[in-house]
Design an enzyme around this catalytic site. Structure first.
Site, PDB file in Angstrom:
ATOM      1  N   GLY A  62       0.795  -1.214   0.000  1.00 34.32           N
ATOM      2  CA  GLY A  62       0.000   0.000   0.000  1.00 34.32           C
ATOM      3  C   GLY A  62       0.825   1.259   0.000  1.00 34.32           C
ATOM      4  N   LYS A  65       2.754   1.333  -4.140  1.00 35.70           N
ATOM      5  CA  LYS A  65       1.859   0.504  -4.944  1.00 35.70           C
ATOM      6  C   LYS A  65       2.476   0.054  -6.263  1.00 35.70           C
ATOM      7  CE  LYS A  65      -2.360   2.653  -3.102  1.00 35.70           C
ATOM      8  NZ  LYS A  65      -2.930   1.465  -2.451  1.00 35.70           N
ATOM      9  N   ASN A 110      -8.612   5.250   4.847  1.00 35.06           N
ATOM     10  CA  ASN A 110      -8.383   5.425   3.415  1.00 35.06           C
ATOM     11  C   ASN A 110      -9.444   4.671   2.615  1.00 35.06           C
ATOM     12  OD1 ASN A 110      -7.240   3.168   1.463  1.00 35.06           O
ATOM     13  ND2 ASN A 110      -6.534   2.643   3.543  1.00 35.06           N
ATOM     14  N   PHE A 114      -7.318   0.716  -4.756  1.00 35.15           N
ATOM     15  CA  PHE A 114      -6.327   0.056  -5.624  1.00 35.15           C
ATOM     16  C   PHE A 114      -5.878   0.974  -6.766  1.00 35.15           C
ATOM     17  CE2 PHE A 114      -7.722  -4.655  -4.794  1.00 35.15           C
ATOM     18  CZ  PHE A 114      -7.189  -4.573  -3.515  1.00 35.15           C
ATOM     19  N   ASN A 171      -4.680 -10.369  -2.402  1.00 38.78           N
ATOM     20  CA  ASN A 171      -5.433  -9.417  -1.589  1.00 38.78           C
ATOM     21  C   ASN A 171      -6.917  -9.535  -1.924  1.00 38.78           C
ATOM     22  OD1 ASN A 171      -6.512  -7.261  -0.194  1.00 38.78           O
ATOM     23  ND2 ASN A 171      -5.017  -5.772  -0.914  1.00 38.78           N
ATOM     24  N   SER A 174      -9.387  -5.814   0.861  1.00 35.37           N
ATOM     25  CA  SER A 174      -9.565  -4.366   0.882  1.00 35.37           C
ATOM     26  C   SER A 174     -11.053  -4.054   0.922  1.00 35.37           C
ATOM     27  CB  SER A 174      -8.943  -3.730  -0.353  1.00 35.37           C
ATOM     28  OG  SER A 174      -9.324  -2.358  -0.430  1.00 35.37           O
ATOM     29  N   ASN A 176     -12.264  -1.302  -0.093  1.00 33.93           N
ATOM     30  CA  ASN A 176     -12.467  -0.170  -0.997  1.00 33.93           C
ATOM     31  C   ASN A 176     -12.684  -0.555  -2.452  1.00 33.93           C
ATOM     32  OD1 ASN A 176     -12.017   1.623   1.199  1.00 33.93           O
ATOM     33  ND2 ASN A 176      -9.828   1.246   0.997  1.00 33.93           N
ATOM     34  N   THR A 177     -12.765  -1.858  -2.739  1.00 35.89           N
ATOM     35  CA  THR A 177     -13.170  -2.343  -4.059  1.00 35.89           C
ATOM     36  C   THR A 177     -14.475  -3.109  -3.875  1.00 35.89           C
ATOM     37  OG1 THR A 177     -10.907  -2.487  -4.898  1.00 35.89           O
ATOM     38  CG2 THR A 177     -12.563  -3.841  -5.988  1.00 35.89           C
ATOM     39  N   LYS A 216      -4.124 -12.344   2.099  1.00 31.96           N
ATOM     40  CA  LYS A 216      -4.321 -11.236   3.049  1.00 31.96           C
ATOM     41  C   LYS A 216      -5.800 -11.101   3.342  1.00 31.96           C
ATOM     42  CE  LYS A 216      -2.852  -6.562   4.182  1.00 31.96           C
ATOM     43  NZ  LYS A 216      -1.962  -5.446   3.795  1.00 31.96           N
ATOM     44  N   THR A 244      -3.746  -8.288   9.550  1.00 28.61           N
ATOM     45  CA  THR A 244      -4.930  -8.144   8.722  1.00 28.61           C
ATOM     46  C   THR A 244      -4.835  -6.870   7.877  1.00 28.61           C
ATOM     47  OG1 THR A 244      -6.165  -6.767  10.290  1.00 28.61           O
ATOM     48  CG2 THR A 244      -6.367  -9.171  10.518  1.00 28.61           C
ATOM     49  N   ASN A 245      -5.841  -6.716   7.018  1.00 34.62           N
ATOM     50  CA  ASN A 245      -6.057  -5.481   6.279  1.00 34.62           C
ATOM     51  C   ASN A 245      -6.761  -4.476   7.197  1.00 34.62           C
ATOM     52  OD1 ASN A 245      -6.397  -3.676   4.002  1.00 34.62           O
ATOM     53  ND2 ASN A 245      -6.459  -5.467   2.665  1.00 34.62           N
ATOM     54  N   THR A 246      -7.277  -3.407   6.615  1.00 34.91           N
ATOM     55  CA  THR A 246      -7.943  -2.362   7.398  1.00 34.91           C
ATOM     56  C   THR A 246      -9.343  -2.802   7.822  1.00 34.91           C
ATOM     57  OG1 THR A 246      -8.766  -1.332   5.363  1.00 34.91           O
ATOM     58  CG2 THR A 246      -6.661  -0.546   6.235  1.00 34.91           C
ATOM     59  N   GLY A 267      -3.920   1.720  11.613  1.00 36.31           N
ATOM     60  CA  GLY A 267      -3.222   2.378  12.707  1.00 36.31           C
ATOM     61  C   GLY A 267      -3.595   1.807  14.062  1.00 36.31           C
ATOM     62  N   TYR A 317       2.971   0.098   8.378  1.00 38.16           N
ATOM     63  CA  TYR A 317       2.567   1.126   7.418  1.00 38.16           C
ATOM     64  C   TYR A 317       2.138   2.380   8.180  1.00 38.16           C
ATOM     65  CZ  TYR A 317       0.250   3.350   3.376  1.00 38.16           C
ATOM     66  OH  TYR A 317      -0.124   4.204   2.372  1.00 38.16           O
TER      67      TYR A 317
END
Length: 347
Positions: A62, A65, A110, A114, A171, A174, A176-177, A216, A244-246, A267, A317
């Site tokens: 991330g 990219k 975020n 992607f 992945n 996410s 966000n997709t 992931k 993990t992811n977000t 975070g 990250y």
């Protein structure tokens, strides 16, 4: 110390602009041979997925990219790097603004989507890089690809990145997709992993060497989903799990500015939940799949917690945004101290 001085300036910029500016600054500093001296790499050899990491603290996907900053990032003390997420075709991602800081909580939201320049550009950047260390490549599907055709995108990327990666991350987590996370369960997961593994076996035979595959996953999973994913990882002989992811959760940050923005939260607010998920997978997988812990690590003690929960390595990250590159060394030193204690106890 230097990052503490520059951070107020960075935080005066919109987050995505600060992100790009920081990477460009690192690039210039690396060309001037300033980074290796400032952030010497600490050796703490670690084996994960059959790959030997210089130390167990890596860069999460991330941040870079397109693999444009591999050489600069490799000078910050990481034991391994993961670039991407990359998709078959270039895509702009979601509309801006799409990244938001929650400084009181040490969090970031975020909804990048992607955004990347496509797998061919990433491969060209990898070819140009001088870095010889462990390089993970994280692959995903294009937003315009229907979820029922997602396997086509993963196979397309897998075939192209295979000879250039130390390991490859699938992945499917996410937020966000659209509909991407639906690939984490049921027949969709089985069909995806079956197709990926069939392609993977063919590539290993064709190239004559084996590149491990990691999955992931999201932190927003219930017990039945964890059971299902764990069984699938073993059934399809997947080498690693990145947890993990977000998260879509806003627990603990509800009252902060930007907490109502759509997207994945990373975070410090993610730290506990991602570690719980990691531990639950470790219990179910019983050492049959190697685990990498990521999510909410902003100090050395939290890195150690990931190892205690079952990880063999960790990734950073969002913590870098708040702490800077010194966090890498702190995490390596904390893990080294933990491992020394383990050895003393075992002796």
């Amino acid at each position: 110390m230097s990052y503490a001085l520059i951070r107020p300036y960075l935080f005066s910029m919109p987050p995505e602009q600060a992100h790009e500016w920081t990477l460009q600054l690192l690039q210039k500093a690396n060309k001037a041979h300033l980074l290796g001296f400032a952030y010497p790499k600490q050796a703490l050899l670690t084996s994960c997925m059959g790959v030997h990491f210089a130390n167990p603290v890596g860069l999460a996907a991330g941040l870079d990219k397109n693999g444009e900053y591999i050489d600069a990032l490799s000078e910050l003390g990481f034991g391994f790097l993961e670039i991407g997420t990359v998709t078959p075709q270039p895509q702009d991602g979601n509309d801006k603004p799409r990244m938001f800081r929650l400084p009181q909580a040490g969090g970031i939201i975020n909804r990048m989507g992607f955004n990347n320049k496509g797998v061919d550009t990433l491969i060209n950047n990898v070819k140009k890089a001088k870095y010889q260390g462990v390089l993970g490549i994280n692959i995903g599907k294009n937003a315009i690809t229907p979820v029922e055709n997602a396997l086509d995108d993963y196979v397309y990327c897998l075939e192209r990145v295979y000879p250039y990666a130390s390991y490859i991350t699938i992945n499917i987590s996410s937020p966000n997709t659209k509909n991407l996370r639906s690939l984490q369960s049921g027949s969709a997961l089985s069909e995806l992993l079956d197709g990926i593994k069939t392609c993977h076996q063919r590539l290993a035979t064709d190239y004559g060497f084996y590149v491990p595959i990691a999955l992931k996953i999201a932190p927003d999973l219930d017990e039945s989903q964890i059971d299902e994913i764990a069984k699938s990882l073993i059934e399809f002989d997947i080498d690693g799990l990145i947890a993990t992811n977000t998260t879509l959760s806003r627990v603990g940050v509800e009252d902060f500015e930007h907490s109502d923005e759509a997207g994945g939260l990373s975070g410090r607010p993610l730290s506990h939940q991602s570690t719980v998920i990691l531990s639950q997978f470790a219990e179910r997988l019983s050492g049959k799949v190697d685990l990498i812990g990521v999510g909410g690590i902003d100090n050395g003690n939290l890195a150690v917690k990931k190892l205690k929960a079952g990880a063999c390595a960790v990734q950073l990250y969002s913590g870098l945004v708040y702490r800077g590159p010194a966090l890498v060394q702190e995490c390596v030193q904390s893990i080294a101290g933990y491992k020394d204690l383990q050895r003393d106890f075992d002796a």
